[in-house]
Design a protein around this motif. Structure first.
Motif, PDB file in Angstrom:
ATOM      1  N   GLY A 173       0.805  -1.213   0.000  1.00 26.26           N
ATOM      2  CA  GLY A 173       0.000   0.000   0.000  1.00 26.26           C
ATOM      3  C   GLY A 173       0.837   1.262   0.000  1.00 26.26           C
ATOM      4  O   GLY A 173       2.070   1.217  -0.084  1.00 26.26           O
ATOM      5  N   SER A 174       0.140   2.394   0.104  1.00 28.19           N
ATOM      6  CA  SER A 174       0.791   3.701   0.043  1.00 28.19           C
ATOM      7  C   SER A 174       0.326   4.599   1.178  1.00 28.19           C
ATOM      8  O   SER A 174      -0.796   4.465   1.677  1.00 28.19           O
ATOM      9  CB  SER A 174       0.466   4.399  -1.290  1.00 28.19           C
ATOM     10  N   LEU A 175       1.207   5.497   1.558  1.00 30.31           N
ATOM     11  CA  LEU A 175       0.879   6.566   2.506  1.00 30.31           C
ATOM     12  C   LEU A 175       1.623   7.817   2.065  1.00 30.31           C
ATOM     13  O   LEU A 175       2.683   7.730   1.434  1.00 30.31           O
ATOM     14  CB  LEU A 175       1.307   6.217   3.931  1.00 30.31           C
ATOM     15  N   ARG A 176       1.072   8.965   2.428  1.00 25.29           N
ATOM     16  CA  ARG A 176       1.751  10.227   2.161  1.00 25.29           C
ATOM     17  C   ARG A 176       1.906  10.987   3.467  1.00 25.29           C
ATOM     18  O   ARG A 176       0.908  11.347   4.093  1.00 25.29           O
ATOM     19  CB  ARG A 176       0.984  11.079   1.161  1.00 25.29           C
ATOM     20  N   LEU A 177       3.140  11.203   3.864  1.00 24.41           N
ATOM     21  CA  LEU A 177       3.418  11.989   5.053  1.00 24.41           C
ATOM     22  C   LEU A 177       3.562  13.463   4.678  1.00 24.41           C
ATOM     23  O   LEU A 177       4.128  13.787   3.631  1.00 24.41           O
ATOM     24  CB  LEU A 177       4.699  11.511   5.726  1.00 24.41           C
ATOM     25  N   SER A 178       3.073  14.319   5.566  1.00 25.91           N
ATOM     26  CA  SER A 178       3.237  15.756   5.412  1.00 25.91           C
ATOM     27  C   SER A 178       3.881  16.317   6.663  1.00 25.91           C
ATOM     28  O   SER A 178       3.689  15.783   7.765  1.00 25.91           O
ATOM     29  CB  SER A 178       1.887  16.443   5.193  1.00 25.91           C
ATOM     30  N   CYS A 179       4.640  17.373   6.506  1.00 24.82           N
ATOM     31  CA  CYS A 179       5.265  18.053   7.635  1.00 24.82           C
ATOM     32  C   CYS A 179       4.993  19.541   7.480  1.00 24.82           C
ATOM     33  O   CYS A 179       5.379  20.149   6.484  1.00 24.82           O
ATOM     34  CB  CYS A 179       6.763  17.776   7.656  1.00 24.82           C
ATOM     35  N   THR A 180       4.311  20.093   8.478  1.00 27.36           N
ATOM     36  CA  THR A 180       3.983  21.514   8.476  1.00 27.36           C
ATOM     37  C   THR A 180       4.971  22.240   9.381  1.00 27.36           C
ATOM     38  O   THR A 180       5.092  21.899  10.565  1.00 27.36           O
ATOM     39  CB  THR A 180       2.550  21.742   8.980  1.00 27.36           C
ATOM     40  N   ALA A 181       5.659  23.217   8.832  1.00 26.12           N
ATOM     41  CA  ALA A 181       6.688  23.936   9.573  1.00 26.12           C
ATOM     42  C   ALA A 181       6.243  25.362   9.880  1.00 26.12           C
ATOM     43  O   ALA A 181       5.547  25.991   9.097  1.00 26.12           O
ATOM     44  CB  ALA A 181       7.989  23.958   8.785  1.00 26.12           C
ATOM     45  N   SER A 182       6.669  25.847  11.040  1.00 26.85           N
ATOM     46  CA  SER A 182       6.369  27.229  11.419  1.00 26.85           C
ATOM     47  C   SER A 182       7.469  27.748  12.321  1.00 26.85           C
ATOM     48  O   SER A 182       8.229  26.968  12.898  1.00 26.85           O
ATOM     49  CB  SER A 182       5.011  27.306  12.129  1.00 26.85           C
ATOM     50  N   GLY A 183       7.543  29.077  12.428  1.00 24.91           N
ATOM     51  CA  GLY A 183       8.471  29.701  13.364  1.00 24.91           C
ATOM     52  C   GLY A 183       9.901  29.807  12.898  1.00 24.91           C
ATOM     53  O   GLY A 183      10.761  30.250  13.651  1.00 24.91           O
ATOM     54  N   PHE A 184      10.172  29.419  11.660  1.00 24.95           N
ATOM     55  CA  PHE A 184      11.562  29.431  11.209  1.00 24.95           C
ATOM     56  C   PHE A 184      12.157  30.825  11.209  1.00 24.95           C
ATOM     57  O   PHE A 184      13.318  30.995  11.527  1.00 24.95           O
ATOM     58  CB  PHE A 184      11.672  28.819   9.821  1.00 24.95           C
ATOM     59  N   SER A 185      11.377  31.829  10.852  1.00 24.57           N
ATOM     60  CA  SER A 185      11.943  33.177  10.749  1.00 24.57           C
ATOM     61  C   SER A 185      12.364  33.714  12.106  1.00 24.57           C
ATOM     62  O   SER A 185      13.118  34.678  12.196  1.00 24.57           O
ATOM     63  CB  SER A 185      10.944  34.117  10.082  1.00 24.57           C
ATOM     64  N   ASP A 186      11.920  33.077  13.191  1.00 26.09           N
ATOM     65  CA  ASP A 186      12.274  33.539  14.532  1.00 26.09           C
ATOM     66  C   ASP A 186      13.761  33.387  14.819  1.00 26.09           C
ATOM     67  O   ASP A 186      14.298  34.065  15.695  1.00 26.09           O
ATOM     68  CB  ASP A 186      11.476  32.773  15.585  1.00 26.09           C
ATOM     69  N   ASP A 187      14.431  32.449  14.113  1.00 25.37           N
ATOM     70  CA  ASP A 187      15.850  32.229  14.396  1.00 25.37           C
ATOM     71  C   ASP A 187      16.736  32.918  13.369  1.00 25.37           C
ATOM     72  O   ASP A 187      17.937  32.663  13.319  1.00 25.37           O
ATOM     73  CB  ASP A 187      16.166  30.732  14.461  1.00 25.37           C
ATOM     74  N   GLY A 188      16.165  33.808  12.572  1.00 21.14           N
ATOM     75  CA  GLY A 188      16.950  34.558  11.611  1.00 21.14           C
ATOM     76  C   GLY A 188      17.041  33.918  10.250  1.00 21.14           C
ATOM     77  O   GLY A 188      17.617  34.483   9.333  1.00 21.14           O
ATOM     78  N   PHE A 189      16.535  32.709  10.113  1.00 26.55           N
ATOM     79  CA  PHE A 189      16.538  32.002   8.849  1.00 26.55           C
ATOM     80  C   PHE A 189      15.104  31.625   8.506  1.00 26.55           C
ATOM     81  O   PHE A 189      14.226  31.620   9.356  1.00 26.55           O
ATOM     82  CB  PHE A 189      17.409  30.739   8.934  1.00 26.55           C
ATOM     83  N   ASP A 190      14.889  31.288   7.264  1.00 30.11           N
ATOM     84  CA  ASP A 190      13.557  30.892   6.847  1.00 30.11           C
ATOM     85  C   ASP A 190      13.574  29.438   6.423  1.00 30.11           C
ATOM     86  O   ASP A 190      14.634  28.822   6.284  1.00 30.11           O
ATOM     87  CB  ASP A 190      13.047  31.768   5.709  1.00 30.11           C
ATOM     88  N   PHE A 191      12.381  28.889   6.225  1.00 31.41           N
ATOM     89  CA  PHE A 191      12.228  27.473   5.874  1.00 31.41           C
ATOM     90  C   PHE A 191      13.072  27.100   4.676  1.00 31.41           C
ATOM     91  O   PHE A 191      13.726  26.053   4.658  1.00 31.41           O
ATOM     92  CB  PHE A 191      10.742  27.211   5.595  1.00 31.41           C
ATOM     93  N   ASP A 192      13.114  28.003   3.673  1.00 32.67           N
ATOM     94  CA  ASP A 192      13.823  27.637   2.452  1.00 32.67           C
ATOM     95  C   ASP A 192      15.331  27.850   2.554  1.00 32.67           C
ATOM     96  O   ASP A 192      16.051  27.707   1.575  1.00 32.67           O
ATOM     97  CB  ASP A 192      13.250  28.351   1.234  1.00 32.67           C
ATOM     98  N   ASP A 193      15.842  28.185   3.734  1.00 33.60           N
ATOM     99  CA  ASP A 193      17.282  28.218   3.959  1.00 33.60           C
ATOM    100  C   ASP A 193      17.822  26.844   4.344  1.00 33.60           C
ATOM    101  O   ASP A 193      19.033  26.637   4.365  1.00 33.60           O
ATOM    102  CB  ASP A 193      17.637  29.213   5.069  1.00 33.60           C
ATOM    103  N   TYR A 194      16.928  25.918   4.674  1.00 34.69           N
ATOM    104  CA  TYR A 194      17.334  24.635   5.215  1.00 34.69           C
ATOM    105  C   TYR A 194      17.144  23.500   4.222  1.00 34.69           C
ATOM    106  O   TYR A 194      16.194  23.483   3.443  1.00 34.69           O
ATOM    107  CB  TYR A 194      16.522  24.305   6.471  1.00 34.69           C
ATOM    108  N   THR A 195      18.060  22.554   4.269  1.00 35.36           N
ATOM    109  CA  THR A 195      17.811  21.242   3.687  1.00 35.36           C
ATOM    110  C   THR A 195      16.820  20.531   4.596  1.00 35.36           C
ATOM    111  O   THR A 195      16.941  20.582   5.818  1.00 35.36           O
ATOM    112  CB  THR A 195      19.120  20.432   3.609  1.00 35.36           C
ATOM    113  N   MET A 196      15.832  19.901   4.000  1.00 33.43           N
ATOM    114  CA  MET A 196      14.827  19.174   4.767  1.00 33.43           C
ATOM    115  C   MET A 196      14.967  17.685   4.524  1.00 33.43           C
ATOM    116  O   MET A 196      15.380  17.247   3.446  1.00 33.43           O
ATOM    117  CB  MET A 196      13.419  19.632   4.394  1.00 33.43           C
TER     118      MET A 196
END
Length: 130
Positions: A16-39
């Protein structure tokens, strides 16, 4: 404060199949944004260490998969929505584990060690029955 919350786990039969999702928030609080990171997605089965499943660079230009999931899993990200996904097809009982989304500073060796992870999600259980 950075928070990452996984969803989409569950119980599925082998094949069978499953799709995992990950919702991110608060990244800009540390001076970087979500798209600054490898995930990445890591998983941990009972009694075992964390295993790198897949990782994706900030621009989607680089993607890596662990040998055990190549050809079956597909990672993707949506930087505008601050979302990370893992499409898991042809699931096997040995895929049973807690799955975690993770943020790393660099793509190099992103699956090698969980020690390079900067932020972790809370985890989502995936159970595959035979």
């Amino acid at each position: 404060q950075v928070q990452m919350v996984e969803s989409g786990g569950g119980l599925v039969q082998a094949g069978g199949s499953l799709r995992l999702s990950c919702t991110a928030s608060g990244f800009s609080d540390d001076g970087f944004d979500f798209d600054d990171y490898t995930m990445a997605w890591f998983r941990q089965a009972p009694g075992k260490e964390h295993e790198g499943v897949s990782c994706i660079s900030w621009s989607d230009g680089h993607i890596a998969y662990g040998d055990s999931v190549k050809g079956r899993f597909t990672i993707s990200r949506d930087n505008a929505k601050k979302m990370l996904y893992l499409q898991m097809d042809n699931l096997k009982p040995e895929d049973t584990a807690m799955y975690y989304c993770a943020a790393l500073e660099a793509f190099d060796n992103c699956l090698e060690s969980s020690e390079d992870v900067v932020y972790w999600g809370q985890g989502a259980q995936v159970t595959v029955s035979s």
